[in-house]
Design an enzyme around this catalytic site. Sequence first.
Site, short mmCIF file in Angstrom:
data_model
loop_
_atom_site.label_atom_id
_atom_site.label_comp_id
_atom_site.label_asym_id
_atom_site.label_seq_id
_atom_site.Cartn_x
_atom_site.Cartn_y
_atom_site.Cartn_z
N SER A 10 0.81 -1.23 0.00
CA SER A 10 0.00 0.00 0.00
C SER A 10 0.83 1.27 0.00
CB SER A 10 -0.97 0.00 1.19
OG SER A 10 -0.24 0.02 2.41
N ASN A 89 7.69 -7.85 0.50
CA ASN A 89 8.14 -6.49 0.79
C ASN A 89 7.78 -6.04 2.21
OD1 ASN A 89 8.72 -3.51 0.14
ND2 ASN A 89 6.53 -3.48 0.59
N SER A 141 17.59 -5.32 2.70
CA SER A 141 18.02 -3.96 3.05
C SER A 141 19.53 -3.92 3.15
CB SER A 141 17.42 -3.58 4.42
OG SER A 141 18.05 -2.40 4.92
N TYR A 154 16.34 -5.42 12.95
CA TYR A 154 16.05 -5.28 11.51
C TYR A 154 17.19 -5.87 10.68
CZ TYR A 154 14.41 -2.81 7.27
OH TYR A 154 13.93 -2.49 6.01
#
Length: 243
Positions: A10, A89, A141, A154
């Site tokens: 989105s 994603n 990433s 992360y």
Amino acid sequence: MKCALITGGSRGIGKAVCIQLAKDSDYHILINYNSNEAAANETLKLVEAEGNTGEILQFNVANAEQVQSVLTNWQENNPKAVVEVIVNNAGITKDGLFMWMPAEDWNSVINTSLSGFYNVTNFFIQKLLRNRYGRIVNIASVSGVKGTPGQTNYSAAKAALIGATKALAQEVAKRKITVNAVAPGFIKSDMTAELDEKELKSLIPINRFGEPEEVAHAVSFLISKKASYITGEVLNINGGIYS
């Protein structure tokens, strides 16, 4: 009907990927979102503005039962639909120094990026193998490639996603399924909105943040027939900050 599913579709990079695939392919675009329905509908409008079709699917990738029930329900309602492309994603950040990191911040970040990859990809993998064709692209990433202080959770999640990409690629290659990852650096999005771009861009050889579209073009290439001989690869899209 051949479909491409983009998780976290989105906003940000996910949104750019949905729009780019609508431009470059004839896939029916499945836009997954977790909480922001208005943003998902906006992305759908932009997909349709490219002359393509799409729909939105609400589930939290980290919630295995929810993923299973929403996707099973969708598949039953669309018995002839084939999901050929999966773009993993969806991801979240909960930054902070490791010594002060609550378990919740560790678990939620790992569960979204890493278990989310498992929950969604595992649902479709046998269908892809039977179909003898597929494209899986995982959005990693620079943090997963080099490690970023203040992002141990992360970095761990994205590094694990890269390892999973390389392993799964070898398992499924004989069936014409490729599995690749892209590793964006600093990209303009909600996720980087809090960062001081002026200060950080001096660290980036190209001297600017990237645009979501610059990641989306690479994803579009990797899901195309042109990339048939590329698998298990990690493409750094970071303006030269690390390679």
